[in-house]
Design a protein around this motif. Structure first.
Motif, PDB file in Angstrom:
ATOM      1  N   GLU A   1      18.590  61.897  42.962  1.00 56.81           N
ATOM      2  CA  GLU A   1      19.932  62.480  42.809  1.00 56.81           C
ATOM      3  C   GLU A   1      19.805  63.999  42.668  1.00 56.81           C
ATOM      4  O   GLU A   1      19.087  64.486  41.783  1.00 56.81           O
TER       5      GLU A   1
ATOM      6  N   TYR B   1      26.287  65.207  30.185  1.00 57.73           N
ATOM      7  CA  TYR B   1      26.522  64.570  31.481  1.00 57.73           C
ATOM      8  C   TYR B   1      25.708  65.256  32.577  1.00 57.73           C
ATOM      9  O   TYR B   1      25.017  64.596  33.366  1.00 57.73           O
TER      10      TYR B   1
ATOM     11  N   VAL C   1      20.834  56.804  32.252  1.00 56.85           N
ATOM     12  CA  VAL C   1      21.068  57.278  33.620  1.00 56.85           C
ATOM     13  C   VAL C   1      19.797  57.199  34.462  1.00 56.85           C
ATOM     14  O   VAL C   1      19.829  56.788  35.626  1.00 56.85           O
ATOM     15  N   THR C   2      18.655  57.587  33.876  1.00 55.87           N
ATOM     16  CA  THR C   2      17.409  57.729  34.657  1.00 55.87           C
ATOM     17  C   THR C   2      16.439  56.577  34.482  1.00 55.87           C
ATOM     18  O   THR C   2      15.597  56.329  35.348  1.00 55.87           O
TER      19      THR C   2
ATOM     20  N   GLU D   1      33.084  57.763  30.971  1.00 54.85           N
ATOM     21  CA  GLU D   1      31.947  57.708  31.888  1.00 54.85           C
ATOM     22  C   GLU D   1      30.708  57.123  31.217  1.00 54.85           C
ATOM     23  O   GLU D   1      29.961  56.343  31.821  1.00 54.85           O
TER      24      GLU D   1
ATOM     25  N   THR E   1      22.772  66.299  42.952  1.00 55.58           N
ATOM     26  CA  THR E   1      23.991  66.999  42.536  1.00 55.58           C
ATOM     27  C   THR E   1      23.918  67.450  41.078  1.00 55.58           C
ATOM     28  O   THR E   1      24.380  68.540  40.729  1.00 55.58           O
ATOM     29  N   GLY E   2      23.348  66.620  40.222  1.00 54.97           N
ATOM     30  CA  GLY E   2      23.212  66.990  38.813  1.00 54.97           C
ATOM     31  C   GLY E   2      22.306  68.186  38.620  1.00 54.97           C
ATOM     32  O   GLY E   2      22.555  69.039  37.764  1.00 54.97           O
TER      33      GLY E   2
ATOM     34  N   THR F   1      26.989  52.858  29.567  1.00 56.50           N
ATOM     35  CA  THR F   1      25.640  53.122  29.060  1.00 56.50           C
ATOM     36  C   THR F   1      25.557  52.837  27.563  1.00 56.50           C
ATOM     37  O   THR F   1      24.612  52.190  27.080  1.00 56.50           O
TER      38      THR F   1
ATOM     39  N   ASN G   1      18.013  62.915  36.689  1.00 56.99           N
ATOM     40  CA  ASN G   1      17.947  61.801  37.633  1.00 56.99           C
ATOM     41  C   ASN G   1      17.465  62.238  39.016  1.00 56.99           C
ATOM     42  O   ASN G   1      17.466  61.446  39.961  1.00 56.99           O
TER      43      ASN G   1
ATOM     44  N   ALA H   1      21.819  64.819  32.058  1.00 56.02           N
ATOM     45  CA  ALA H   1      21.393  63.437  32.285  1.00 56.02           C
ATOM     46  C   ALA H   1      21.265  63.170  33.783  1.00 56.02           C
ATOM     47  O   ALA H   1      20.306  62.546  34.244  1.00 56.02           O
ATOM     48  N   HIS H   2      22.220  63.705  34.546  1.00 56.81           N
ATOM     49  CA  HIS H   2      22.173  63.504  35.999  1.00 56.81           C
ATOM     50  C   HIS H   2      21.192  64.468  36.667  1.00 56.81           C
ATOM     51  O   HIS H   2      20.634  64.134  37.722  1.00 56.81           O
TER      52      HIS H   2
END
Length: 454
Positions: A419, A407, A141-142, A372, A421-422, A376, A414, A410-411
């Motif tokens: 980002e 999930y 993700v990152t 999702e 929202t995570g 990856t 990010n 990981a976000h």
């Protein structure tokens, strides 16, 4: 660097059935057990691990084909292959920095013990692959190894805190003193706990309904072998097996549910002497402070509710995989969802009905997370060449452990790429984590008060 990697690989190649007993043998000698007693306990633990793997493998080899036939009968085509945990572990260890997770896990555990942030000594080092897998998902993700190790360290901290507050519940379920489970699959309990608390207020769900309750209500039909037989027969019917095949599957299901508690007794036989010796040693050398031995989830395998729940969830999972819009994974290798049954057991205290409800509600989370993460995981397999994937398909794991944590964090990591929202979701998740810790501590206190009153 290559020498260190080779040493760790040599240790890992022994597997949990050798690696964990070796650690327990050393621990037994440190706490002044006689070599004969320490060796006997360690060897019995190895036998228990092998026995449990055989029975789980037997059940999956029996149930798996029936599940696959059920989906085949629907005519649904899903393009994500379910590789199960073994494929994910293979990918995790293919990461060039994987071996560094060992010293991180040991260091975090020792630091938390010294600062009294945990009372659990995690000897389940073989399952360090779970932290490695989290790290590679974070990188997917990152793109940042630093962020990957940061999230893995957060996971180590969380799993030890959860192991602490679950200990009394585990002791009551297994009758093994001084042990807990540090398996990270229990992290999803943070999400299950609020739902379980809500069921406290729903008529009919606020009663304790476990395997013993069923035996009292329906007698012989709640016996392990009969229950396993009946559930497997239903699966055979769903799969449109012949009468002969259905009966064979029924006997196999009855066999599995009969053998699980038998094998589970070996864990108690192996761990009780080491637990007692460790407790006595700590009382003498740590001013009465209690320490727990953190082990893999199979110490709970004697709880029939786990196996009844996993088998009942098989047709539910398959139906959801077929009807959920946006799901692209066909459950197969991960069809026996221990990733939900074990934490549900701890959250509910063994309430079978609630476990099945929690499993049903959580199954879509697992399927969507698997879908999702499929790009990856597929890309990781292609980059490392650790696994071959047919053209036009992707790889994932239908019962990916603690999918919400992986999930969200990981976000959240990010944020380094803008980002946000995570990161906000991670703050909410940590609030639920604090609520879970508080709730399980209150449950532990209630258990202790019951024991004093008895």
């Amino acid at each position: 660097m290559d020498v260190i990697r080779s040493i760790f690989q040599f240790i890992l190649d022994m597997g949990a059935s050798v690696f964990v007993p070796l650690i327990l043998l050393v621990m037994g000698l440190i706490v002044r057990m006689k070599f004969k007693d320490a060796f006997t306990s360690a060897l019995t633990l190895g036998v228990a691990f092998v026995g449990m793997n055989i029975v789980v493998g037997f059940m999956m080899n029996s149930i798996g084909p029936a599940a696959q036939q059920f989906v085949k009968n629907t005519g649904i085509q899903l393009n994500v292959i379910d590789g199960g945990w073994t494929s994910m572990a293979t990918l995790a260890w293919a990461w060039p920095l994987a071996f560094l997770m060992f010293p991180f896990q040991i260091g975090v555990n020792l630091l938390m013990l010294l600062t009294k942030q945990t009372d659990t000594l995690n000897v389940d080092l073989w399952n360090v692959w779970g932290k490695i897998f989290t790290a590679v998902l974070v990188i997917g993700v990152t793109g940042s190894p630093t962020a990957a190790f940061a999230v893995a360290i957060i996971q180590m901290f969380i799993e030890l805190k959860i192991a602490d507050v679950n200990q009394k519940q585990i002791e009551r379920l297994t009758n093994i003193p001084g042990v807990t489970t540090t398996h990270s699959m229990n992290i999803i309990a943070v999400i299950l706990y609020p739902i379980n608390r809500l069921m406290d207020y729903i008529p009919g769900l606020n009663k304790r309904i476990d395997a013993n309750w069923l035996k009292g209500k329906i007698g012989v039909f709640a016996e392990n072998h009969v229950m396993g037989f009946m559930i497997a027969i239903l699966l055979g019917i769903f799969a449109k097996y012949s009468v002969q095949e259905t009966l064979i599957l029924g006997v196999q299901g009855g066999t599995a549910l009969t053998l699980f508690p038998m094998v589970a007794k070996l864990f108690m036989q192996a761990l009780a002497p080491i637990s007692d010796a460790t407790s006595e040693f700590m009382k003498k050398h740590s001013r009465g402070r209690n320490f727990y031995i953190g082990l893999d989830w199979p110490i709970l395998a004697g709880c029939n509710e786990i196996w009844v729940t996993t088998i009942l969830l098989v047709p539910i999972t398959l139906v959801l995989a077929v009807i959920l819009p946006g799901n692209n994974i066909l459950p197969f290798a991960g069809i026996i969802n221990l990733s939900i049954a074990v934490p549900a057991l701890l959250v509910t205290g063994g309430n079978l009905l609630r476990m099945v409800i929690l499993g049903t509600l959580a199954t879509p989370i697992f399927l969507y997370a698997a879908t999702e993460f499929a790009p990856t995981i597929t890309q990781l397999a292609l980059d490392t060449k650790a696994l071959e994937i047919p053209s036009g398909q992707m790889l994932s794991w239908s019962t990916i452990e603690y999918p919400v944590f992986r999930y969200i964090f990981a976000h959240a990591a990010n944020i380094i790429n803008g980002e946000f929202t995570g990161f906000i979701a991670a703050i909410i998740w940590l609030g639920l984590f604090a609520w879970y810790i508080k709730g399980m501590r209150a449950r532990t206190k209630a258990f202790e008060e019951e024991e004093k009153a008895a």
